[in-house]
Design a protein around this motif. Sequence first.
Motif, PDB file in Angstrom:
ATOM      1  N   SER A 127       0.823  -1.201   0.000  1.00 43.12           N
ATOM      2  CA  SER A 127       0.000   0.000   0.000  1.00 43.12           C
ATOM      3  C   SER A 127       0.860   1.254   0.000  1.00 43.12           C
ATOM      4  N   SER A 128       1.898   1.260   0.825  1.00 45.50           N
ATOM      5  CA  SER A 128       2.752   2.440   0.887  1.00 45.50           C
ATOM      6  C   SER A 128       4.121   2.082   1.449  1.00 45.50           C
ATOM      7  N   ASN A 138       7.317   4.413   3.161  1.00 41.90           N
ATOM      8  CA  ASN A 138       7.684   5.756   3.591  1.00 41.90           C
ATOM      9  C   ASN A 138       8.965   6.233   2.932  1.00 41.90           C
ATOM     10  N   THR A 169      12.625   9.653   0.097  1.00 39.20           N
ATOM     11  CA  THR A 169      11.298   9.480   0.696  1.00 39.20           C
ATOM     12  C   THR A 169      10.251   9.336  -0.404  1.00 39.20           C
ATOM     13  N   SER A 170       9.069   8.950  -0.012  1.00 35.68           N
ATOM     14  CA  SER A 170       7.993   8.821  -0.991  1.00 35.68           C
ATOM     15  C   SER A 170       7.652  10.169  -1.614  1.00 35.68           C
ATOM     16  N   ASN A 207       7.252   5.399  -7.245  1.00 33.65           N
ATOM     17  CA  ASN A 207       6.295   4.963  -6.220  1.00 33.65           C
ATOM     18  C   ASN A 207       5.283   3.962  -6.769  1.00 33.65           C
ATOM     19  N   ASP A 208       4.889   4.151  -8.014  1.00 36.08           N
ATOM     20  CA  ASP A 208       3.892   3.255  -8.602  1.00 36.08           C
ATOM     21  C   ASP A 208       4.436   1.839  -8.740  1.00 36.08           C
ATOM     22  N   ASN A 257       6.987   0.720  -6.787  1.00 31.98           N
ATOM     23  CA  ASN A 257       7.675   0.357  -5.533  1.00 31.98           C
ATOM     24  C   ASN A 257       9.131   0.008  -5.794  1.00 31.98           C
ATOM     25  N   SER A 315       2.250  -4.165   8.667  1.00 34.53           N
ATOM     26  CA  SER A 315       3.218  -3.077   8.664  1.00 34.53           C
ATOM     27  C   SER A 315       4.601  -3.621   8.986  1.00 34.53           C
TER      28      SER A 315
END
Length: 122
Positions: A29-30, A32, A52-53, A73-74, A76, A107
């Motif tokens: 999902s994300s 950092n 960073t993102s 980011n897309d 990863n 996480s």
Amino acid sequence: QVELVESGGGLAQPGDSLRLSCVASGSISSINAMGWYRHPPGKAREMVAKITSGGSTVYSDSVTGRFTISGDNDKNTVYLQLNNVKPEDTAVYYCNAVRVVTMDGNSYPELWGQGTQITVSS
């Protein structure tokens, strides 16, 4: 499960360029931040560059002006462009990801790749 997979290491001569890639695989999902560390022979592991993102970057003094970190980011994915490499850049390079959150809510505070060797020698 999330895994960091590096590629792009190898043998280079002084002054050469190399590009490392690191993909964070899994249902993510994300993330950092992602970065690169290296472990030179006989020395401690050190930070090379981080991003960073949001796109903020940090570099170690020893690589500033020669290495460039970038990310997608897309996908990863994080990249490290190494230009004008020197023998002192010889090390195992490790990809790092901080605060990785998966689609199912898991996480991971920090993840490491398996490492890729770069050897700079004439």
